[in-house]
Structure formats: structure tokens, C-alpha cells
Design a protein around this motif. Structure first.
Motif, PDB file in Angstrom:
ATOM      1  N   MET A   1       0.816  -1.199   0.000  1.00 12.97           N
ATOM      2  CA  MET A   1       0.000   0.000   0.000  1.00 12.97           C
ATOM      3  C   MET A   1       0.862   1.267   0.000  1.00 12.97           C
ATOM      4  SD  MET A   1      -2.970   1.014  -0.219  1.00 12.97           S
ATOM      5  CE  MET A   1      -4.230   2.106   0.221  1.00 12.97           C
ATOM      6  N   ALA A   2       2.006   1.224   0.679  1.00 18.82           N
ATOM      7  CA  ALA A   2       2.902   2.386   0.728  1.00 18.82           C
ATOM      8  C   ALA A   2       3.395   2.748  -0.670  1.00 18.82           C
ATOM      9  CB  ALA A   2       4.074   2.105   1.657  1.00 18.82           C
ATOM     10  N   GLU A   3       3.682   1.733  -1.489  1.00 20.87           N
ATOM     11  CA  GLU A   3       4.130   1.984  -2.860  1.00 20.87           C
ATOM     12  C   GLU A   3       3.038   2.669  -3.670  1.00 20.87           C
ATOM     13  OE1 GLU A   3       5.222  -1.803  -4.402  1.00 20.87           O
ATOM     14  OE2 GLU A   3       7.049  -1.928  -3.215  1.00 20.87           O
ATOM     15  N   VAL A   4       1.817   2.244  -3.507  1.00 26.35           N
ATOM     16  CA  VAL A   4       0.696   2.837  -4.243  1.00 26.35           C
ATOM     17  C   VAL A   4       0.529   4.305  -3.841  1.00 26.35           C
ATOM     18  CG1 VAL A   4      -1.798   2.772  -4.580  1.00 26.35           C
ATOM     19  CG2 VAL A   4      -0.492   0.644  -4.572  1.00 26.35           C
ATOM     20  N   LEU A   5       0.595   4.596  -2.552  1.00 26.62           N
ATOM     21  CA  LEU A   5       0.456   5.972  -2.081  1.00 26.62           C
ATOM     22  C   LEU A   5       1.606   6.845  -2.578  1.00 26.62           C
ATOM     23  CD1 LEU A   5      -0.807   5.301   1.543  1.00 26.62           C
ATOM     24  CD2 LEU A   5      -2.135   6.167  -0.402  1.00 26.62           C
ATOM     25  N   GLU A   6       2.808   6.292  -2.577  1.00 23.79           N
ATOM     26  CA  GLU A   6       3.954   7.034  -3.101  1.00 23.79           C
ATOM     27  C   GLU A   6       3.761   7.324  -4.584  1.00 23.79           C
ATOM     28  OE1 GLU A   6       8.843   6.729  -3.168  1.00 23.79           O
ATOM     29  OE2 GLU A   6       7.670   4.914  -2.819  1.00 23.79           O
ATOM     30  N   ALA A   7       3.271   6.348  -5.319  1.00 23.65           N
ATOM     31  CA  ALA A   7       3.028   6.534  -6.748  1.00 23.65           C
ATOM     32  C   ALA A   7       1.939   7.575  -6.984  1.00 23.65           C
ATOM     33  CB  ALA A   7       2.655   5.207  -7.398  1.00 23.65           C
ATOM     34  N   VAL A   8       0.893   7.576  -6.182  1.00 20.48           N
ATOM     35  CA  VAL A   8      -0.172   8.573  -6.311  1.00 20.48           C
ATOM     36  C   VAL A   8       0.399   9.979  -6.101  1.00 20.48           C
ATOM     37  CG1 VAL A   8      -2.296   9.470  -5.244  1.00 20.48           C
ATOM     38  CG2 VAL A   8      -2.073   7.023  -5.731  1.00 20.48           C
ATOM     39  N   MET A   9       1.233  10.132  -5.085  1.00 20.07           N
ATOM     40  CA  MET A   9       1.871  11.423  -4.833  1.00 20.07           C
ATOM     41  C   MET A   9       2.700  11.846  -6.043  1.00 20.07           C
ATOM     42  SD  MET A   9       5.091  12.966  -3.923  1.00 20.07           S
ATOM     43  CE  MET A   9       6.033  11.544  -3.486  1.00 20.07           C
TER      44      MET A   9
ATOM     45  N   ALA B   1      17.339   7.307  -3.022  1.00 18.07           N
ATOM     46  CA  ALA B   1      16.809   6.619  -1.836  1.00 18.07           C
ATOM     47  C   ALA B   1      16.269   5.243  -2.211  1.00 18.07           C
ATOM     48  CB  ALA B   1      15.711   7.459  -1.184  1.00 18.07           C
ATOM     49  N   LYS B   2      15.635   5.136  -3.374  1.00 22.97           N
ATOM     50  CA  LYS B   2      15.123   3.834  -3.822  1.00 22.97           C
ATOM     51  C   LYS B   2      16.262   2.836  -3.986  1.00 22.97           C
ATOM     52  CE  LYS B   2      10.672   4.056  -4.404  1.00 22.97           C
ATOM     53  NZ  LYS B   2       9.843   3.242  -3.548  1.00 22.97           N
ATOM     54  N   PHE B   3      17.346   3.290  -4.612  1.00 25.30           N
ATOM     55  CA  PHE B   3      18.480   2.394  -4.831  1.00 25.30           C
ATOM     56  C   PHE B   3      19.212   2.067  -3.524  1.00 25.30           C
ATOM     57  CE2 PHE B   3      18.150   3.900  -9.286  1.00 25.30           C
ATOM     58  CZ  PHE B   3      18.121   2.659  -9.909  1.00 25.30           C
ATOM     59  N   LEU B   4      19.450   3.081  -2.713  1.00 28.01           N
ATOM     60  CA  LEU B   4      20.181   2.863  -1.463  1.00 28.01           C
ATOM     61  C   LEU B   4      19.388   2.025  -0.469  1.00 28.01           C
ATOM     62  CD1 LEU B   4      21.810   6.377  -0.958  1.00 28.01           C
ATOM     63  CD2 LEU B   4      22.943   4.254  -1.651  1.00 28.01           C
ATOM     64  N   GLY B   5      18.078   2.159  -0.500  1.00 28.75           N
ATOM     65  CA  GLY B   5      17.227   1.397   0.406  1.00 28.75           C
ATOM     66  C   GLY B   5      16.831   0.040  -0.151  1.00 28.75           C
ATOM     67  N   ALA B   6      17.409  -0.318  -1.296  1.00 28.74           N
ATOM     68  CA  ALA B   6      17.104  -1.598  -1.958  1.00 28.74           C
ATOM     69  C   ALA B   6      15.599  -1.764  -2.168  1.00 28.74           C
ATOM     70  CB  ALA B   6      17.702  -2.766  -1.180  1.00 28.74           C
ATOM     71  N   GLN B   7      14.943  -0.669  -2.545  1.00 29.26           N
ATOM     72  CA  GLN B   7      13.509  -0.692  -2.808  1.00 29.26           C
ATOM     73  C   GLN B   7      13.234  -0.404  -4.282  1.00 29.26           C
ATOM     74  OE1 GLN B   7      11.941   2.235  -0.145  1.00 29.26           O
ATOM     75  NE2 GLN B   7      11.783   0.807   1.550  1.00 29.26           N
ATOM     76  N   VAL B   8      14.040  -0.998  -5.134  1.00 30.61           N
ATOM     77  CA  VAL B   8      13.868  -0.797  -6.568  1.00 30.61           C
ATOM     78  C   VAL B   8      12.611  -1.555  -6.992  1.00 30.61           C
ATOM     79  CG1 VAL B   8      14.895  -1.131  -8.835  1.00 30.61           C
ATOM     80  CG2 VAL B   8      16.341  -0.508  -6.889  1.00 30.61           C
ATOM     81  N   ASN B   9      11.578  -0.783  -7.366  1.00 33.67           N
ATOM     82  CA  ASN B   9      10.305  -1.377  -7.760  1.00 33.67           C
ATOM     83  C   ASN B   9       9.681  -0.523  -8.857  1.00 33.67           C
ATOM     84  OD1 ASN B   9       9.167   0.855  -6.389  1.00 33.67           O
ATOM     85  ND2 ASN B   9       9.065  -0.317  -4.477  1.00 33.67           N
ATOM     86  N   TRP B  10       8.451  -0.795  -9.183  1.00 32.73           N
ATOM     87  CA  TRP B  10       7.778  -0.107 -10.273  1.00 32.73           C
ATOM     88  C   TRP B  10       7.600   1.382 -10.027  1.00 32.73           C
ATOM     89  CZ3 TRP B  10       3.106   2.229  -9.231  1.00 32.73           C
ATOM     90  CH2 TRP B  10       2.500   1.866  -8.029  1.00 32.73           C
ATOM     91  N   VAL B  11       7.621   1.812  -8.788  1.00 33.41           N
ATOM     92  CA  VAL B  11       7.456   3.239  -8.475  1.00 33.41           C
ATOM     93  C   VAL B  11       8.639   4.042  -9.013  1.00 33.41           C
ATOM     94  CG1 VAL B  11       7.180   4.922  -6.599  1.00 33.41           C
ATOM     95  CG2 VAL B  11       6.072   2.695  -6.439  1.00 33.41           C
ATOM     96  N   LEU B  12       9.785   3.397  -9.112  1.00 30.08           N
ATOM     97  CA  LEU B  12      10.974   4.057  -9.646  1.00 30.08           C
ATOM     98  C   LEU B  12      10.728   4.561 -11.062  1.00 30.08           C
ATOM     99  CD1 LEU B  12      13.882   4.737  -8.874  1.00 30.08           C
ATOM    100  CD2 LEU B  12      14.563   2.523  -9.802  1.00 30.08           C
ATOM    101  N   ALA B  13       9.928   3.836 -11.832  1.00 30.10           N
ATOM    102  CA  ALA B  13       9.600   4.271 -13.192  1.00 30.10           C
ATOM    103  C   ALA B  13       8.842   5.597 -13.162  1.00 30.10           C
ATOM    104  CB  ALA B  13       8.780   3.197 -13.900  1.00 30.10           C
ATOM    105  N   VAL B  14       8.006   5.804 -12.165  1.00 33.93           N
ATOM    106  CA  VAL B  14       7.254   7.056 -12.053  1.00 33.93           C
ATOM    107  C   VAL B  14       8.208   8.203 -11.725  1.00 33.93           C
ATOM    108  CG1 VAL B  14       5.291   8.222 -10.963  1.00 33.93           C
ATOM    109  CG2 VAL B  14       5.231   5.747 -11.306  1.00 33.93           C
ATOM    110  N   TYR B  15       9.201   7.943 -10.879  1.00 36.15           N
ATOM    111  CA  TYR B  15      10.221   8.951 -10.593  1.00 36.15           C
ATOM    112  C   TYR B  15      10.918   9.361 -11.888  1.00 36.15           C
ATOM    113  CZ  TYR B  15      10.337   8.811  -5.441  1.00 36.15           C
ATOM    114  OH  TYR B  15      10.044   8.941  -4.113  1.00 36.15           O
TER     115      TYR B  15
END
Length: 90
Positions: free
Chosen positions: A1-9, A51-65
Motif C-alpha cells: 500500500m505504501a508503494e501505491v500511495l507514493e506513486a499517487v503522490m 533513496a530507492k536504490f540505497l534502500g534496496a527498494q527498486v520497484n515499479w514506483v521508480l519508473a514514475v520517478y
């Protein structure tokens, strides 16, 4: 859910960049556009990507960035064009 909210933002912020670029393009002037503001927003997106790379949270939200950063790049290009037009008129 956090990823979805981040993507919405990111989508909410991201939708403003094409609109801003179009408005600036039609205005044909850099007056009222702050390169400092564009720079801070660019830095913010780069920090989010890092932050996505350093936190090892590379996911689909990175594409939105990256999409937002590309739209911001268009704003930089329009700003440079408008600065040139302003200089020509001066």
C-alpha cells in the motif's frame, strides 16, 4: 500500500510538469520561471531515486520517478529556449 500511495503522490506532482511546460512554451518568456525552483525539484527527484536504490527498494514506483524527471527535463529545455528568446528581444 505504501508503494501505491507514493506513486499517487508522484503522479499528482508529475501531472503538473507537462502543463507547466506547455504554459511556459506558449508564454515565450522565462519571466516568472525560477531556475532555482526547477533545480530544487530536480534535486528532490534525484534524491528520491537515490533513496530507492540505497534502500534496496527498486520497484515499479521508480519508473514514475524517472517519468517525472523526464517531464521536468522538458521544463528545463523550455526554460532554456525562453531565456534565449528573452535575450534576443533585449
Amino acid at each position: 500500500m505504501a508503494e501505491v500511495l507514493e506513486a499517487v503522490m508522484l503522479v499528482c506532482f508529475g501531472l503538473s510538469w507537462p502543463l507547466n511546460a506547455w504554459k511556459s512554451y506558449k508564454a515565450k518568456t522565462a519571466r516568472g520561471t525560477s531556475w532555482q525552483f526547477l533545480g530544487l525539484i530536480t534535486l528532490g527527484y534525484c534524491a528520491g531515486i537515490a533513496a530507492k536504490f540505497l534502500g534496496a527498494q527498486v520497484n515499479w514506483v521508480l519508473a514514475v520517478y524517472f517519468l517525472n524527471l523526464a517531464c521536468l527535463g522538458v521544463n528545463w529545455a523550455v526554460y532554456a529556449r525562453n531565456r534565449g528568446l528573452d535575450a534576443t528581444r533585449a
